[in-house]
Design a protein around this motif. Structure first.
Motif, short mmCIF file in Angstrom:
data_model
loop_
_atom_site.label_atom_id
_atom_site.label_comp_id
_atom_site.label_asym_id
_atom_site.label_seq_id
_atom_site.Cartn_x
_atom_site.Cartn_y
_atom_site.Cartn_z
N ASN A 114 31.75 51.34 35.24
CA ASN A 114 31.95 52.22 36.29
C ASN A 114 30.88 52.51 36.77
N ILE A 115 29.79 52.72 36.08
CA ILE A 115 28.14 53.05 36.21
C ILE A 115 27.82 51.71 37.08
N LEU A 116 28.20 50.54 36.67
CA LEU A 116 27.59 49.35 37.45
C LEU A 116 28.39 49.36 38.83
N ASP A 117 29.65 49.84 39.12
CA ASP A 117 30.49 49.84 40.25
C ASP A 117 30.06 50.95 41.13
N LEU A 118 29.28 51.90 40.61
CA LEU A 118 28.84 53.37 41.37
C LEU A 118 27.93 52.80 42.21
N GLU A 119 27.44 51.76 42.41
CA GLU A 119 26.22 51.24 43.21
C GLU A 119 26.83 50.70 44.45
N HIS A 120 28.30 50.35 44.40
CA HIS A 120 28.85 49.86 45.81
C HIS A 120 29.47 50.85 46.46
N GLY A 121 29.60 52.07 46.01
CA GLY A 121 30.23 53.36 46.28
C GLY A 121 29.50 54.23 47.13
N THR A 122 30.09 54.97 48.12
CA THR A 122 29.20 56.01 48.89
C THR A 122 29.94 57.62 48.69
N VAL A 149 34.40 59.34 47.80
CA VAL A 149 34.70 60.46 46.72
C VAL A 149 34.82 61.99 47.75
N MET A 150 34.49 62.03 48.50
CA MET A 150 34.36 63.39 49.30
C MET A 150 35.67 63.94 49.54
N ASP A 174 32.71 65.10 41.29
CA ASP A 174 33.28 63.93 42.10
C ASP A 174 32.49 62.77 41.50
N ILE A 175 31.38 62.74 41.68
CA ILE A 175 30.74 61.60 41.26
C ILE A 175 30.94 61.29 39.77
N LEU A 176 30.46 62.11 39.11
CA LEU A 176 30.71 61.95 37.58
C LEU A 176 32.15 61.28 36.97
N GLY A 222 36.69 49.52 55.28
CA GLY A 222 37.06 50.47 56.51
C GLY A 222 37.42 51.74 56.34
N ALA A 223 38.80 52.11 56.34
CA ALA A 223 39.43 53.38 55.90
C ALA A 223 39.31 53.68 54.46
N LYS A 224 38.91 54.88 54.20
CA LYS A 224 38.70 55.37 52.79
C LYS A 224 39.76 55.80 52.19
N THR A 225 40.86 56.37 52.62
CA THR A 225 42.05 57.10 52.27
C THR A 225 43.09 56.29 52.56
N VAL A 226 44.29 56.46 51.90
CA VAL A 226 45.48 55.95 52.01
C VAL A 226 46.02 56.42 53.56
N ASN A 227 45.64 57.65 53.94
CA ASN A 227 46.13 57.75 55.33
C ASN A 227 45.35 57.05 56.33
N GLY A 228 44.12 56.59 56.11
CA GLY A 228 43.37 56.14 56.69
C GLY A 228 43.45 54.59 57.05
N LEU A 229 43.88 54.20 55.68
CA LEU A 229 44.22 52.74 55.69
C LEU A 229 45.68 52.40 56.40
N ILE A 230 46.64 53.28 56.10
CA ILE A 230 47.84 52.96 56.90
C ILE A 230 47.70 53.12 58.44
#
Length: 421
Positions: free
Chosen positions: A195-203, A207-208, A319-321, A370-378
């Motif tokens: 998860n620490i390594l994958d954190l580099e790919h997230g913004t 998580v907001m 949220d980040i932790l 693209g979208a970040k949430t389920v609502n946005g994805l649909i």
């Protein structure tokens, strides 16, 4: 040699086979060493590891020494075997000695010792380094000459001796190394490292808390409503605004007013004095960078704004932790019920659940570019507001809308397709 007794010749031949096995196993053992474990043991002061590292630092010299010694020994062994065969069988024994010695060398000086060295490289390579290191000093002129001639031969083909090779791993290679750590690292610890390594790919966008879900204090509201919001809040930190979120005043930590709140001495002026100036971060900020910003600024909550300065959401250090260790905090307990498993194997998922969280927790591969949430994805896939109960296939999942509130998808049912579906 012709005057030596046969017993002596057999003993010499046996010694040479053992020496050949030593050089063969040394080569395989040194090459098979785990470079990262080797560095760790060098750091702990292991002398054998330190000698092995020096040999591996200049592989041309190491291989030159081993091959020089191995070939000299094998040629000498062949000569002795020929003498023995001539004495016992005459000229016809030369073929017998060739076949017999080939079999002996292959089994006892090549396959068996190399297999052993590959299985237990440290047990072979470290003791061998004590012998090879001084031997390299003695035979260095011969090794240097052999390497020079080999380099000269390879130069017309464009092969040049490179500098010292530094072992390094890319992020993905390191991820694979951690993932395959096996019993050396517990499953929970492996997952946290990944998860620490994958954190580099997230913004922070991943998580907001979206703008519409932000809970805070409106200073323009009735005092009774403000008190009810303060006493009934499940959060320890809340944004404070006037009228709406676009007129943000600051951030409030409930701890700063808890004593006056308990003693019923809190008023609007006291509440306003406890409000701390707001902290804004731009959308798209990498999670690793934001975590360091929280640390350096000694803050735990920030408001995410777009390029026009409009507030898009709220992000906290928790949220980040949680991206690293998983959900652990009781603050905002309602947010922990974003996913509910059904008896039929499906899932009821909140429309505000992030795709990154679903991919991590359920091992899905939903698109996150693209979208970040389920609502946005649909909505992104439908390209319009859904009317009633709508189903669509995204990746390997079937999404069915089961609840909508104010043009927002509140709940969806997700069924994962089986290979035969």
């Amino acid at each position: 040699m012709a005057q030596l007794p046969l017993t002596t010749l057999f003993i010499l031949l046996a010694v040479l086979v053992v020496l050949s096995a030593f050089f063969s196993s040394s080569e395989t053992g040194l090459v098979a060493l785990n470079r990262y474990r080797l560095r760790h043991q060098v750091g702990k002061g292991h002398r054998g590891a330190r000698l092995a590292q020096r040999l591996l630092a200049k592989p041309d010299r190491m291989f030159g020494l081993i091959l020089l010694g191995n070939n000299l020994i094998n040629i000498l062994a062949a000569s002795i075997a020929t003498v023995i065969a001539l004495r016992l069988l005459g000229e016809g024994g030369i073929w017998v000695s060739t076949l017999a010695l080939t079999l002996v060398i292959l089994i006892f000086a090549e396959v068996a010792p190399k297999t052993l060295a590959a299985l237990f490289p440290e047990r072979i390579a470290y003791p061998a380094s004590y012998v090879l290191t001084p031997l390299l000093r003695v035979l260095y002129p011969a090794v240097w000459l052999v390497n020079l001639m080999a380099a000269t031969l390879l130069r017309p083909f464009g092969v040049k001796k490179q500098g010292l090779h530094q072992d390094s791993l890319s992020r993905e290679e390191l991820r694979t190394l951690v993932k395959e750590g096996g019993r050396q690292i517990s499953l929970d610890h492996r997952q946290m490292l990944i998860n620490i390594l994958d954190l580099e790919h997230g913004t922070v966008d991943d998580v907001m808390v979206p703008r519409q879900d932000i809970v805070g204090i409106d200073l323009d509201a009735d005092w009774d409503d403000i008190m009810q919001a303060l006493t009934g809040s499940i959060y320890t930190r809340m944004p404070v605004w006037r009228g709406d979120l676009d007129h943000i005043v600051g951030l409030l930590h409930i701890r700063t007013i808890i004593s006056r709140l308990i003693q019923n001495r809190l008023d609007r002026d006291g509440l306003l004095k406890a409000v701390r100036s707001p902290y804004f971060v731009p959308e798209g900020t990498p999670l690793t960078q934001q975590m360091l910003e929280f640390q350096s600024r000694e803050r735990r909550l920030a408001l995410v704004v777009d390029e026009y300065g409009d507030i898009q959401g709220l992000v906290t250090l928790d949220d980040i932790l949680e991206e690293i260790v998983g959900e652990y905090t009781t603050e905002g307990g309602g947010r922990q019920k974003l996913i509910r498993k059904l008896e039929d194997g499906g899932w009821i998922i909140d429309g505000g659940a992030t795709l990154r969280m679903l991919n991590r927790r359920l091992d899905w591969e939903l698109p996150t570019s693209g979208a970040k949430t389920v609502n946005g994805l649909i909505l992104e896939h439908l390209e319009s507001l859904p009317d009633g109960r709508t189903s669509l296939k995204i990746g390997n999942q079937i999404f069915t809308i089961v609840d909508m509130v104010d043009k927002r998808i509140r709940k969806v049912k997700v069924k994962e397709l089986t290979p035969n579906t």
